[in-house]
Design a protein around this motif. Structure first.
Motif, PDB file in Angstrom:
ATOM      1  N   GLN A   1       0.845  -1.187   0.000  1.00  0.00           N
ATOM      2  CA  GLN A   1       0.000   0.000   0.000  1.00  0.00           C
ATOM      3  C   GLN A   1       0.888   1.248   0.000  1.00  0.00           C
ATOM      4  OE1 GLN A   1      -3.195  -0.072  -0.307  1.00  0.00           O
ATOM      5  NE2 GLN A   1      -3.666   2.093  -0.047  1.00  0.00           N
ATOM      6  N   VAL A   2       0.573   2.189  -0.872  1.00  0.00           N
ATOM      7  CA  VAL A   2       1.336   3.429  -0.978  1.00  0.00           C
ATOM      8  C   VAL A   2       0.544   4.550  -0.316  1.00  0.00           C
ATOM      9  CG1 VAL A   2       2.221   5.151  -2.588  1.00  0.00           C
ATOM     10  CG2 VAL A   2       2.479   2.711  -3.107  1.00  0.00           C
ATOM     11  N   ARG A   3       1.252   5.365   0.445  1.00  0.00           N
ATOM     12  CA  ARG A   3       0.619   6.520   1.078  1.00  0.00           C
ATOM     13  C   ARG A   3       1.404   7.763   0.712  1.00  0.00           C
ATOM     14  NH1 ARG A   3       0.663   8.723   6.768  1.00  0.00           N
ATOM     15  NH2 ARG A   3      -1.296   9.865   6.992  1.00  0.00           N
ATOM     16  N   LEU A   4       0.689   8.821   0.321  1.00  0.00           N
ATOM     17  CA  LEU A   4       1.300  10.094  -0.055  1.00  0.00           C
ATOM     18  C   LEU A   4       0.738  11.192   0.830  1.00  0.00           C
ATOM     19  CD1 LEU A   4       0.891   9.777  -3.945  1.00  0.00           C
ATOM     20  CD2 LEU A   4       2.878   9.153  -2.569  1.00  0.00           C
ATOM     21  N   VAL A   5       1.622  12.028   1.352  1.00  0.00           N
ATOM     22  CA  VAL A   5       1.199  13.126   2.217  1.00  0.00           C
ATOM     23  C   VAL A   5       1.852  14.407   1.728  1.00  0.00           C
ATOM     24  CG1 VAL A   5       1.144  14.033   4.551  1.00  0.00           C
ATOM     25  CG2 VAL A   5       0.949  11.563   4.177  1.00  0.00           C
ATOM     26  N   GLU A   6       1.027  15.354   1.296  1.00  0.00           N
ATOM     27  CA  GLU A   6       1.528  16.646   0.827  1.00  0.00           C
ATOM     28  C   GLU A   6       1.573  17.652   1.968  1.00  0.00           C
ATOM     29  OE1 GLU A   6      -1.332  15.322  -2.611  1.00  0.00           O
ATOM     30  OE2 GLU A   6      -1.333  15.354  -0.420  1.00  0.00           O
ATOM     31  N   SER A   7       2.475  18.619   1.838  1.00  0.00           N
ATOM     32  CA  SER A   7       2.561  19.726   2.782  1.00  0.00           C
ATOM     33  C   SER A   7       3.211  20.906   2.076  1.00  0.00           C
ATOM     34  CB  SER A   7       3.351  19.328   4.026  1.00  0.00           C
ATOM     35  OG  SER A   7       4.683  18.977   3.675  1.00  0.00           O
ATOM     36  N   ALA A  23       5.581  13.430   0.789  1.00  0.00           N
ATOM     37  CA  ALA A  23       6.265  12.328   1.445  1.00  0.00           C
ATOM     38  C   ALA A  23       5.557  11.028   1.102  1.00  0.00           C
ATOM     39  CB  ALA A  23       6.265  12.549   2.956  1.00  0.00           C
ATOM     40  N   ALA A  24       6.320  10.070   0.586  1.00  0.00           N
ATOM     41  CA  ALA A  24       5.746   8.807   0.138  1.00  0.00           C
ATOM     42  C   ALA A  24       6.187   7.661   1.038  1.00  0.00           C
ATOM     43  CB  ALA A  24       6.169   8.522  -1.294  1.00  0.00           C
ATOM     44  N   SER A  25       5.298   6.741   1.283  1.00  0.00           N
ATOM     45  CA  SER A  25       5.647   5.536   2.019  1.00  0.00           C
ATOM     46  C   SER A  25       5.011   4.345   1.321  1.00  0.00           C
ATOM     47  CB  SER A  25       5.185   5.617   3.472  1.00  0.00           C
ATOM     48  OG  SER A  25       3.782   5.785   3.530  1.00  0.00           O
ATOM     49  N   GLY A  26       5.660   3.194   1.471  1.00  0.00           N
ATOM     50  CA  GLY A  26       5.166   1.995   0.815  1.00  0.00           C
ATOM     51  C   GLY A  26       6.278   1.291   0.079  1.00  0.00           C
ATOM     52  N   GLU A  27       6.075  -0.008  -0.093  1.00  0.00           N
ATOM     53  CA  GLU A  27       7.106  -0.814  -0.728  1.00  0.00           C
ATOM     54  C   GLU A  27       7.347  -0.370  -2.155  1.00  0.00           C
ATOM     55  OE1 GLU A  27       6.290  -4.940  -0.331  1.00  0.00           O
ATOM     56  OE2 GLU A  27       8.059  -5.590  -1.440  1.00  0.00           O
ATOM     57  N   SER A  28       8.599  -0.209  -2.490  1.00  0.00           N
ATOM     58  CA  SER A  28       9.056   0.090  -3.851  1.00  0.00           C
ATOM     59  C   SER A  28       8.632   1.465  -4.365  1.00  0.00           C
ATOM     60  CB  SER A  28       8.572  -0.973  -4.845  1.00  0.00           C
ATOM     61  OG  SER A  28       9.035  -2.247  -4.487  1.00  0.00           O
ATOM     62  N   VAL A  29       8.068   2.309  -3.514  1.00  0.00           N
ATOM     63  CA  VAL A  29       7.581   3.594  -4.008  1.00  0.00           C
ATOM     64  C   VAL A  29       8.706   4.443  -4.572  1.00  0.00           C
ATOM     65  CG1 VAL A  29       7.712   4.806  -1.797  1.00  0.00           C
ATOM     66  CG2 VAL A  29       6.008   5.492  -3.500  1.00  0.00           C
ATOM     67  N   LYS A  30       9.917   4.248  -4.084  1.00  0.00           N
ATOM     68  CA  LYS A  30      11.045   5.043  -4.588  1.00  0.00           C
ATOM     69  C   LYS A  30      11.330   4.747  -6.058  1.00  0.00           C
ATOM     70  CE  LYS A  30      14.637   4.034  -2.122  1.00  0.00           C
ATOM     71  NZ  LYS A  30      15.986   3.801  -1.612  1.00  0.00           N
ATOM     72  N   THR A  97       0.825  12.422  -7.044  1.00  0.00           N
ATOM     73  CA  THR A  97       0.291  11.149  -7.484  1.00  0.00           C
ATOM     74  C   THR A  97       1.419  10.248  -7.947  1.00  0.00           C
ATOM     75  OG1 THR A  97      -1.272  10.076  -9.010  1.00  0.00           O
ATOM     76  CG2 THR A  97      -0.076  11.984  -9.839  1.00  0.00           C
ATOM     77  N   THR A  98       1.174   8.934  -7.854  1.00  0.00           N
ATOM     78  CA  THR A  98       2.129   7.951  -8.320  1.00  0.00           C
ATOM     79  C   THR A  98       1.411   6.656  -8.618  1.00  0.00           C
ATOM     80  OG1 THR A  98       4.352   7.064  -7.859  1.00  0.00           O
ATOM     81  CG2 THR A  98       2.737   6.918  -6.085  1.00  0.00           C
ATOM     82  N   PRO A  99       1.890   5.819  -9.525  1.00  0.00           N
ATOM     83  CA  PRO A  99       2.995   6.074 -10.446  1.00  0.00           C
ATOM     84  C   PRO A  99       2.536   6.863 -11.661  1.00  0.00           C
ATOM     85  CG  PRO A  99       2.148   3.847 -10.731  1.00  0.00           C
ATOM     86  CD  PRO A  99       1.367   4.459  -9.601  1.00  0.00           C
ATOM     87  N   LEU A 100       3.297   7.878 -12.017  1.00  0.00           N
ATOM     88  CA  LEU A 100       2.965   8.700 -13.171  1.00  0.00           C
ATOM     89  C   LEU A 100       3.249   7.902 -14.438  1.00  0.00           C
ATOM     90  CD1 LEU A 100       2.115  11.686 -13.775  1.00  0.00           C
ATOM     91  CD2 LEU A 100       4.557  12.102 -14.207  1.00  0.00           C
ATOM     92  N   SER A 101       2.338   7.935 -15.411  1.00  0.00           N
ATOM     93  CA  SER A 101       2.538   7.174 -16.635  1.00  0.00           C
ATOM     94  C   SER A 101       3.515   7.899 -17.561  1.00  0.00           C
ATOM     95  CB  SER A 101       1.204   6.972 -17.358  1.00  0.00           C
ATOM     96  OG  SER A 101       0.775   8.186 -17.934  1.00  0.00           O
ATOM     97  N   ALA A 108      -2.517   5.506  -9.585  1.00  0.00           N
ATOM     98  CA  ALA A 108      -3.624   5.024  -8.757  1.00  0.00           C
ATOM     99  C   ALA A 108      -3.643   5.655  -7.372  1.00  0.00           C
ATOM    100  CB  ALA A 108      -3.545   3.508  -8.621  1.00  0.00           C
ATOM    101  N   TYR A 109      -2.517   6.225  -6.974  1.00  0.00           N
ATOM    102  CA  TYR A 109      -2.390   6.751  -5.620  1.00  0.00           C
ATOM    103  C   TYR A 109      -2.337   8.278  -5.639  1.00  0.00           C
ATOM    104  CZ  TYR A 109      -1.091   1.911  -4.812  1.00  0.00           C
ATOM    105  OH  TYR A 109      -1.079   0.537  -4.781  1.00  0.00           O
ATOM    106  N   TRP A 110      -3.071   8.869  -4.694  1.00  0.00           N
ATOM    107  CA  TRP A 110      -3.131  10.321  -4.543  1.00  0.00           C
ATOM    108  C   TRP A 110      -2.931  10.694  -3.084  1.00  0.00           C
ATOM    109  CZ3 TRP A 110      -3.717  13.645  -8.638  1.00  0.00           C
ATOM    110  CH2 TRP A 110      -4.233  13.144  -9.838  1.00  0.00           C
ATOM    111  N   GLY A 111      -2.353  11.885  -2.883  1.00  0.00           N
ATOM    112  CA  GLY A 111      -2.345  12.448  -1.548  1.00  0.00           C
ATOM    113  C   GLY A 111      -3.651  13.181  -1.290  1.00  0.00           C
ATOM    114  N   GLN A 112      -3.716  13.800  -0.117  1.00  0.00           N
ATOM    115  CA  GLN A 112      -4.952  14.485   0.280  1.00  0.00           C
ATOM    116  C   GLN A 112      -5.033  15.898  -0.286  1.00  0.00           C
ATOM    117  OE1 GLN A 112      -2.237  14.390   2.070  1.00  0.00           O
ATOM    118  NE2 GLN A 112      -2.028  16.447   2.952  1.00  0.00           N
TER     119      GLN A 112
END
Length: 120
Positions: A1-7, A23-30, A97-101, A108-112
């Protein structure tokens, strides 16, 4: 699961600067390409900037070229958007957002989101 937090959003005058962080967290997000999008009231969400997984290649919307810079710090799993010479038309909620095409479509993943308001 990927989590994104904007600030980093806020209120700034025309010509000012802000730096947004994602800030991104989750396996392989880097290893994912990252993107910033924005949505103004009554408008559709639009692409602003993108960066390859390594940080070596960047993409920008024409409206922000020369003013915004996207960077990616894989050591800290954080993507930044440096925004200079801000204009009132940059006012929007900014999302990462990630992963960018390959054609800069959102993943599929967005921050708040973080609000950026530029006063004239």
């Amino acid at each position: 699961q990927v989590r994104l937090v904007e600030s980093g959003g806020g209120l700034v005058q025309t010509g000012g600067s802000l730096r947004l962080s994602c800030a991104a967290s989750g396996e392989s997000v880097k290893y994912y390409a990252m993107g910033w999008f924005r949505q103004a009231p009554g408008e559709e969400r639009e692409f602003v900037a993108g960066v390859s997984w390594s940080g070596g290649t960047t993409y920008y919307a024409d409206s922000v070229k020369g003013r915004f810079t996207i960077t990616k710090d894989n050591d800290h799993s954080t993507t930044y958007l440096q925004m200079n010479n801000l204009k009132p038309e940059d006012t929007a909620v900014y999302y990462c957002t990630t992963p960018l095409s390959a054609d800069n479509r959102p993943g599929a993943y967005w921050g708040q989101g973080t609000q950026v308001t530029v006063s004239s």
